[in-house]
Every structure is written in structure tokens, then in C-alpha cells.
Design a protein around this motif. Sequence first.
Motif, mmCIF file in Angstrom:
data_model
loop_
_atom_site.group_PDB
_atom_site.id
_atom_site.type_symbol
_atom_site.label_atom_id
_atom_site.label_comp_id
_atom_site.label_asym_id
_atom_site.label_seq_id
_atom_site.Cartn_x
_atom_site.Cartn_y
_atom_site.Cartn_z
ATOM 1 N N ARG A 147 0.986 -1.078 -0.024
ATOM 2 C CA ARG A 147 0.114 0.052 -0.313
ATOM 3 C C ARG A 147 0.882 1.293 -0.028
ATOM 4 O O ARG A 147 0.662 2.186 -0.765
ATOM 5 C CB ARG A 147 -0.975 -0.005 1.252
ATOM 6 C CG ARG A 147 -1.976 1.313 1.306
ATOM 7 C CD ARG A 147 -2.676 1.375 2.473
ATOM 8 N NE ARG A 147 -1.787 1.348 3.864
ATOM 9 C CZ ARG A 147 -1.116 2.301 4.235
ATOM 10 N NH1 ARG A 147 -1.101 3.396 3.747
ATOM 11 N NH2 ARG A 147 -0.485 2.173 5.275
ATOM 12 N N ARG A 148 1.842 1.339 0.755
ATOM 13 C CA ARG A 148 2.988 2.434 0.939
ATOM 14 C C ARG A 148 3.384 2.591 -0.373
ATOM 15 O O ARG A 148 3.715 3.741 -0.777
ATOM 16 C CB ARG A 148 3.776 2.144 2.085
ATOM 17 C CG ARG A 148 2.845 2.616 3.432
ATOM 18 C CD ARG A 148 4.015 2.654 4.706
ATOM 19 N NE ARG A 148 4.532 1.464 5.074
ATOM 20 C CZ ARG A 148 4.010 0.466 5.863
ATOM 21 N NH1 ARG A 148 3.034 0.932 6.296
ATOM 22 N NH2 ARG A 148 4.649 -0.664 6.091
ATOM 23 N N ILE A 177 -0.624 4.857 -1.482
ATOM 24 C CA ILE A 177 -2.016 5.071 -1.394
ATOM 25 C C ILE A 177 -2.220 4.921 0.246
ATOM 26 O O ILE A 177 -1.656 4.274 0.821
ATOM 27 C CB ILE A 177 -3.024 3.870 -1.796
ATOM 28 C CG1 ILE A 177 -2.798 3.817 -3.396
ATOM 29 C CG2 ILE A 177 -4.124 3.717 -1.590
ATOM 30 C CD1 ILE A 177 -3.338 2.577 -4.238
ATOM 31 N N HIS A 178 -3.284 6.105 0.619
ATOM 32 C CA HIS A 178 -3.373 6.291 2.023
ATOM 33 C C HIS A 178 -4.392 4.858 2.379
ATOM 34 O O HIS A 178 -5.302 4.638 1.533
ATOM 35 C CB HIS A 178 -3.905 7.263 2.309
ATOM 36 C CG HIS A 178 -2.909 8.362 2.202
ATOM 37 N ND1 HIS A 178 -2.238 8.739 3.071
ATOM 38 C CD2 HIS A 178 -2.801 9.281 1.343
ATOM 39 C CE1 HIS A 178 -1.320 9.884 2.658
ATOM 40 N NE2 HIS A 178 -1.769 10.083 1.629
ATOM 41 N N GLN A 179 -4.690 4.537 3.633
ATOM 42 C CA GLN A 179 -5.466 3.629 4.401
ATOM 43 C C GLN A 179 -7.056 3.956 3.616
ATOM 44 O O GLN A 179 -7.662 2.952 3.191
ATOM 45 C CB GLN A 179 -5.477 3.449 5.832
ATOM 46 C CG GLN A 179 -4.360 2.850 6.335
ATOM 47 C CD GLN A 179 -4.221 2.465 7.723
ATOM 48 O OE1 GLN A 179 -5.272 3.251 8.538
ATOM 49 N NE2 GLN A 179 -3.540 1.918 8.200
ATOM 50 N N ASP A 223 -8.060 5.757 1.077
ATOM 51 C CA ASP A 223 -8.290 5.609 -0.275
ATOM 52 C C ASP A 223 -8.223 4.193 -0.643
ATOM 53 O O ASP A 223 -9.165 3.870 -1.553
ATOM 54 C CB ASP A 223 -6.920 6.397 -0.981
ATOM 55 C CG ASP A 223 -6.932 7.660 -0.655
ATOM 56 O OD1 ASP A 223 -8.113 8.502 -0.481
ATOM 57 O OD2 ASP A 223 -5.793 8.543 -0.724
ATOM 58 N N GLN A 257 -12.043 3.019 6.442
ATOM 59 C CA GLN A 257 -10.865 3.020 6.586
ATOM 60 C C GLN A 257 -10.303 2.249 7.830
ATOM 61 O O GLN A 257 -9.089 1.761 7.930
ATOM 62 C CB GLN A 257 -10.310 4.489 7.006
ATOM 63 C CG GLN A 257 -8.640 4.788 7.431
ATOM 64 C CD GLN A 257 -8.326 4.689 8.800
ATOM 65 O OE1 GLN A 257 -9.409 4.897 9.647
ATOM 66 N NE2 GLN A 257 -7.268 4.352 9.112
ATOM 67 N N SER A 284 -6.991 -0.348 8.524
ATOM 68 C CA SER A 284 -6.273 -0.231 9.956
ATOM 69 C C SER A 284 -6.316 -1.250 10.701
ATOM 70 O O SER A 284 -5.202 -1.595 11.145
ATOM 71 C CB SER A 284 -7.056 1.077 10.514
ATOM 72 O OG SER A 284 -6.111 1.279 11.693
#
Length: 85
Positions: free
Chosen positions: A21-22, A26-28, A30, A39, A43
Motif C-alpha cells: 500500500r505504501r 495510497i493512504h488507508q 483511499d 478506513q 487499519s
Amino acid sequence: MSKSAFSDAHQLLISALADARRDAGIHQADLAKIIGKDQSFISNIERGQRRVDVIEFYAIARALNVDPVQLFIEVVAGLPAKVEI
């Protein structure tokens, strides 16, 4: 929650997903939106509070534009010969 949710093998899996993901930038939130979840779903996975089934793994990898088979191969390569479940 089962003991195996916090095993080294599980940590390897969630680290691979979080790293992917990182790497994709891309953020969590998104990623969660792309797969139709909140989200907190992402998480909870990344904190090891939620297990990931094979269909979720596939959906997450595809949402990150990562080949799920290649990502799985990378995870498996780091696993010990015996994994507790």
C-alpha cells in the motif's frame, strides 16, 4: 481472537500488504474506498487486529495494482516451513 492472528507468519502477511500500500502511494482511507470498506477495515488489518482471507487479499492486491500471485509468492517465501494456525 486466536493466538495465530498475532503470529510471526501473520505479521509477515500484514507487513507485505502495508508495504504494498505504501509503495503504491495510497493512504488507508483511499484503499478502503476503492474496495468499498471503511478506513478502519484497513487499519485493523495493518495493526494485526483483523485476519485477511484469500478473497480479501486478492481484492486488496488488485486495488493496489499489484499482482496478487506475485505478492503471495513473496509472502510465502518469508514463511517458516511450519506455520501454526
